[in-house]
Motif scaffolding. Sequence first.
Motif, PDB file in Angstrom:
ATOM      1  N   ILE A   1       1.107  -1.266   0.092  1.00 29.82           N
ATOM      2  CA  ILE A   1       0.017   0.055  -0.012  1.00 29.82           C
ATOM      3  C   ILE A   1       0.863   1.380  -0.210  1.00 29.82           C
ATOM      4  CG2 ILE A   1      -1.830   1.257   1.210  1.00 29.82           C
ATOM      5  CD1 ILE A   1      -2.397  -1.454   2.474  1.00 29.82           C
ATOM      6  N   ASP A   2       1.877   1.309   0.740  1.00 30.83           N
ATOM      7  CA  ASP A   2       2.789   2.281   0.808  1.00 30.83           C
ATOM      8  C   ASP A   2       4.042   1.965   1.552  1.00 30.83           C
ATOM      9  OD1 ASP A   2       3.362   5.076   1.049  1.00 30.83           O
ATOM     10  OD2 ASP A   2       2.381   5.589   2.626  1.00 30.83           O
ATOM     11  N   VAL A   3       5.112   2.860   1.013  1.00 35.16           N
ATOM     12  CA  VAL A   3       6.499   2.620   1.458  1.00 35.16           C
ATOM     13  C   VAL A   3       6.839   3.889   1.935  1.00 35.16           C
ATOM     14  CG1 VAL A   3       8.683   1.948   1.016  1.00 35.16           C
ATOM     15  CG2 VAL A   3       6.731   0.841  -0.110  1.00 35.16           C
ATOM     16  N   ILE A   4       7.576   4.250   3.386  1.00 36.70           N
ATOM     17  CA  ILE A   4       8.178   5.383   3.657  1.00 36.70           C
ATOM     18  C   ILE A   4       9.653   5.420   4.119  1.00 36.70           C
ATOM     19  CG2 ILE A   4       5.774   6.376   4.512  1.00 36.70           C
ATOM     20  CD1 ILE A   4       6.714   5.796   7.227  1.00 36.70           C
ATOM     21  N   THR A   5      10.164   6.381   3.985  1.00 35.63           N
ATOM     22  CA  THR A   5      11.620   6.712   4.570  1.00 35.63           C
ATOM     23  C   THR A   5      11.446   8.022   5.604  1.00 35.63           C
ATOM     24  OG1 THR A   5      12.441   8.281   2.831  1.00 35.63           O
ATOM     25  CG2 THR A   5      12.691   5.769   2.542  1.00 35.63           C
ATOM     26  N   ILE A   6      12.565   8.220   6.010  1.00 38.80           N
ATOM     27  CA  ILE A   6      12.677   9.374   7.124  1.00 38.80           C
ATOM     28  C   ILE A   6      12.065  10.670   6.257  1.00 38.80           C
ATOM     29  CG2 ILE A   6      14.887  10.110   6.686  1.00 38.80           C
ATOM     30  CD1 ILE A   6      14.883  10.424   9.660  1.00 38.80           C
ATOM     31  N   HIS A   7      12.116  10.839   4.882  1.00 36.42           N
ATOM     32  CA  HIS A   7      11.997  11.845   4.220  1.00 36.42           C
ATOM     33  C   HIS A   7      10.442  12.239   4.140  1.00 36.42           C
ATOM     34  CE1 HIS A   7      16.215  12.567   3.620  1.00 36.42           C
ATOM     35  NE2 HIS A   7      16.108  11.275   2.867  1.00 36.42           N
ATOM     36  N   ASP A   8       9.483  10.937   4.587  1.00 35.36           N
ATOM     37  CA  ASP A   8       8.263  11.080   4.474  1.00 35.36           C
ATOM     38  C   ASP A   8       7.508  11.405   5.564  1.00 35.36           C
ATOM     39  OD1 ASP A   8       7.958  10.454   1.648  1.00 35.36           O
ATOM     40  OD2 ASP A   8       8.853   8.273   2.360  1.00 35.36           O
ATOM     41  N   ILE A   9       8.319  11.665   6.748  1.00 31.59           N
ATOM     42  CA  ILE A   9       7.791  11.984   7.912  1.00 31.59           C
ATOM     43  C   ILE A   9       7.471  13.310   8.020  1.00 31.59           C
ATOM     44  CG2 ILE A   9       8.470  12.043  10.408  1.00 31.59           C
ATOM     45  CD1 ILE A   9       8.402   9.445   9.372  1.00 31.59           C
ATOM     46  N   PRO A  10       6.036  13.796   8.389  1.00 29.39           N
ATOM     47  CA  PRO A  10       5.605  15.274   8.268  1.00 29.39           C
ATOM     48  C   PRO A  10       5.963  16.152   9.358  1.00 29.39           C
ATOM     49  CG  PRO A  10       3.951  13.741   8.966  1.00 29.39           C
ATOM     50  CD  PRO A  10       5.074  12.857   8.722  1.00 29.39           C
ATOM     51  N   GLY A  11       6.559  15.640  10.257  1.00 31.01           N
ATOM     52  CA  GLY A  11       6.757  16.572  11.567  1.00 31.01           C
ATOM     53  C   GLY A  11       8.294  16.128  11.914  1.00 31.01           C
ATOM     54  N   HIS A  12       8.604  15.967  13.431  1.00 32.61           N
ATOM     55  CA  HIS A  12       9.900  15.633  13.971  1.00 32.61           C
ATOM     56  C   HIS A  12      10.277  14.587  13.212  1.00 32.61           C
ATOM     57  CE1 HIS A  12       9.416  18.803  17.570  1.00 32.61           C
ATOM     58  NE2 HIS A  12       9.075  19.455  16.309  1.00 32.61           N
ATOM     59  N   THR A  13      11.598  14.148  13.256  1.00 31.68           N
ATOM     60  CA  THR A  13      12.275  13.058  12.727  1.00 31.68           C
ATOM     61  C   THR A  13      13.111  12.427  13.832  1.00 31.68           C
ATOM     62  OG1 THR A  13      13.989  13.789  11.822  1.00 31.68           O
ATOM     63  CG2 THR A  13      12.274  13.662  10.173  1.00 31.68           C
ATOM     64  N   ASP A  14      13.435  13.058  14.894  1.00 29.78           N
ATOM     65  CA  ASP A  14      14.122  12.577  16.014  1.00 29.78           C
ATOM     66  C   ASP A  14      13.043  12.353  17.295  1.00 29.78           C
ATOM     67  OD1 ASP A  14      15.721  12.028  18.377  1.00 29.78           O
ATOM     68  OD2 ASP A  14      17.364  13.597  17.361  1.00 29.78           O
ATOM     69  N   ILE A  15      13.081  11.041  17.577  1.00 26.48           N
ATOM     70  CA  ILE A  15      11.924  10.616  18.503  1.00 26.48           C
ATOM     71  C   ILE A  15      12.840  10.131  19.941  1.00 26.48           C
ATOM     72  CG2 ILE A  15      10.186   9.829  17.085  1.00 26.48           C
ATOM     73  CD1 ILE A  15      11.280   7.034  17.606  1.00 26.48           C
ATOM     74  N   ALA A  16      13.966  11.067  19.935  1.00 27.59           N
ATOM     75  CA  ALA A  16      14.692  10.870  21.653  1.00 27.59           C
ATOM     76  C   ALA A  16      13.802  10.974  22.619  1.00 27.59           C
ATOM     77  CB  ALA A  16      15.991  11.559  21.435  1.00 27.59           C
ATOM     78  N   PRO A  17      13.953  10.339  23.578  1.00 27.08           N
ATOM     79  CA  PRO A  17      13.306  10.478  24.883  1.00 27.08           C
ATOM     80  C   PRO A  17      13.499  11.633  25.635  1.00 27.08           C
ATOM     81  CG  PRO A  17      14.732   8.462  25.396  1.00 27.08           C
ATOM     82  CD  PRO A  17      14.790   8.871  23.862  1.00 27.08           C
ATOM     83  N   VAL A  18      15.007  11.896  25.773  1.00 29.31           N
ATOM     84  CA  VAL A  18      15.680  13.144  26.552  1.00 29.31           C
ATOM     85  C   VAL A  18      16.484  13.893  25.772  1.00 29.31           C
ATOM     86  CG1 VAL A  18      16.981  13.656  28.579  1.00 29.31           C
ATOM     87  CG2 VAL A  18      15.192  11.410  28.616  1.00 29.31           C
ATOM     88  N   PHE A  19      17.417  13.227  25.278  1.00 29.83           N
ATOM     89  CA  PHE A  19      18.535  13.854  24.501  1.00 29.83           C
ATOM     90  C   PHE A  19      18.466  13.569  23.104  1.00 29.83           C
ATOM     91  CE2 PHE A  19      20.103  13.161  28.733  1.00 29.83           C
ATOM     92  CZ  PHE A  19      20.457  14.208  29.298  1.00 29.83           C
ATOM     93  N   ASP A  20      18.707  14.540  22.171  1.00 32.08           N
ATOM     94  CA  ASP A  20      18.501  14.114  20.732  1.00 32.08           C
ATOM     95  C   ASP A  20      19.538  13.025  20.337  1.00 32.08           C
ATOM     96  OD1 ASP A  20      16.783  16.440  20.428  1.00 32.08           O
ATOM     97  OD2 ASP A  20      18.308  17.586  19.596  1.00 32.08           O
TER      98      ASP A  20
END
Length: 785
Positions: A81-100
């Motif tokens: 149906i679909d394939v995504i890479t990081i370039h398809d993320i509409p918002g933030h791409t870093d999901i670190a809990p505390v530090f980047d």
Amino acid sequence: MRKLVQTLPGIDHPTRQQNSPLGKDKSHESAVRQVSGQARYVDDMPEPANIGYVALGTSECAAGKIESIDLDAVRNSDGVIDVITIHDIPGHTDIAPVFDGDPVLAENDILFYGQPVYAVLANTTEQARSAAAKGVITVSDGSPTLTVDDALAKQSFVRPTHVIGNESAIETVSGAAHQLSGSLFVGGQEHMYLEGQVSMAIPEEEDRMMIYTSSQHPSEVQKLVAEVLGTKLHRVTVDMRRMGGGFGGKESQAAQWACIAAVLAQRNGLAVKCRLPRSLDMSVTGKRHPFENSWRIGFDENGMIQGADITVNGNCGYSADLSDAIVDRAMFHVDNGYFLGDSHVVGHRLKTSYVSHTAYRGFGGPQGMIVAEAMMDGIARKLGEDPLTIRKRNLYGETTGNTTPYGMDVGFNLLPDMISKLEASADFWQRRETITAFNKSSPIIKKGLAMTPVKFGISFTAKHLNQAGALIHIYTDGSIQVNHGGTEMGQGLHTKIAQIAAHEFGVDTADIEVTSTRTDKVPNTSPTAASSGTDLNGKAVQNACITLKERLIEFWAAECGVSSDGAKFENYQLTIGEHTIDFPALIQAAYLGRISLSSTGYYRTPKIYYDRETGTGRPFFYFAYGVAASEVSIDTLTGEYKVEKVDILHDVGASLNPAIDVGQIEGGFIQGMGWLTSEELKWDDHGRLTSNNMATYKIPAIGDTPAEMNVSLYRRPNDEDSIYHSKAVGEPPFMLAISVWCALKDAIASLDDYQTDPYLPTPATPEKVLDAVMAMQAKSGSNAA
């Protein structure tokens, strides 16, 4: 064998009240549903008619730059149906809990072997996984960092090095009558939860998103999903009914799969499920941090430590994740229950080319605490004393000192009394004589015995996480619904919460329903971790109950025309003086009287603080204690061994539910035993995890369980104002298993008449035990020559 020891002082305490559910053995609230297969986990939920399934495409190297990603064959595969890479993320791409540093999918650099690079959505799981295997990722050659020594040489850190104590300790050590130095490799550990990582995202109106996830931290999942979607948190709701185990592996690292599912759900306007197969789950999620620790100590002729210079090296993997706090806790626990005198503790957070290691039961405490026990064994062998004698001499107390390396006063140390009681109940010294005699006459099988204590600090080391909220509704039939910020992962949190609410209102737990943890009921919650689930959420629930009780008492007192003094909720009734009303009737009357029957509750842990600049403070609200004696036998020809007998006395304060507490102690001990004996993580020379399934990674089985295991509860009420003066019981028992490691060393030491402390890295597999036996035999043979 279970022995529940009553040691409560003669006080009027809720856990002693006959009609209260507190302090009673109550089965887990989901036990029947779980054993009958009716308990619903995320993957059991009825699926929407229009749903897609996710699979991941991952890297096949540990380091390098991505030059190209060819996904044509993936897109053209059946059912995609679909394939995504990081370039398809509409918002933030870093999901670190505390530090980047934690990209949701790889961007320019490959950071570890098996890193997710793209995600595939297809009509079936099989189609998604088949398509994901067809991608071609071209990566330039990189130079991975695969050892602690390499990371130290490169000065490769995920966070700055932290130091507590004083450098003067180095001189103190040198000036002592005796010095001892040592090092120890401490292996990591796979979480091996029964339920793997799984999330389901359901798009709702406009950009709203509903997330069902197996996570210990729903609020963090909510935040990160909102950020990757580029929306506000109030548009995302996370629901978490129960997990099939977490142990820390779902504290920060469950969020990635929810984020990927949410992005694909939003892009395609359909429900999406992301469930990782076991081997992939093991490869792409972090473990308990492996540590490589070293120390140099100075002590007097009695074996009492005068100074200690200790370094702990945490192998953190490619990013910080929660490593800063984990290494902190390792540093805070290098003393365990012992006064180290003048001390200097250095903690390195090393960046390597492995998956980012994360929280695990004990959160760094075990990797630090084992240092203390290694030091005690070393002193004993050098002075020709029994290790337990040396341990007792060095305990915090009047004859030593009572201040930790980070400046916290220990307060009243329970360990001297607990050790004394277990010495007697386990017949420790008689068994010591018997085992020593046995070893002299047995040429092949050698036995070992060790008793080790636990002093474990309770609180999140990140101060802001020590808070909790709750929401309680009373319905007009008198039934009660409770929601709180903690998550149920099998540890019995919801059961204890139900007991707390039932006690407060004087009703039975059958009238309490603890609902799913949901971000739209209690916001901004902390993770269920640090053994604080009941401490924090139990207090929040109690405070909500108190608010409602005050309203009801005020209402009924006014109705009766009496003072509210002495009001009591008990036996399904509210009694004020001579006036009594049944609880359901009271609720109906209050509703007709327009009294609010809903309330929030909030709690934050008092007294805690820590100054990172000076390395001093009170990072813990209180300490939980425990003592374990373990007996083992080893075959010196093969290195095989058995844990024959274990005796445990564990401090639970005024236990809210003895049966659940004993279960946690037993389970924690066995899991700790697995960490130290059989659970060996193996990576190849390219940084690829090879112990990535149940055939190559061995957790303890029923045959590994000690033939005799006696668990007793030391139930002295907590001096601090914890929930009904109980104590946390999730993590502390894990470290009781260090007694097994020390017992194995004791058996090996018998080959040299206990003159030498053997080097035994963990996990102490039979192969490593055999190596240590052969080294000891070679040494004793040369001594004899």
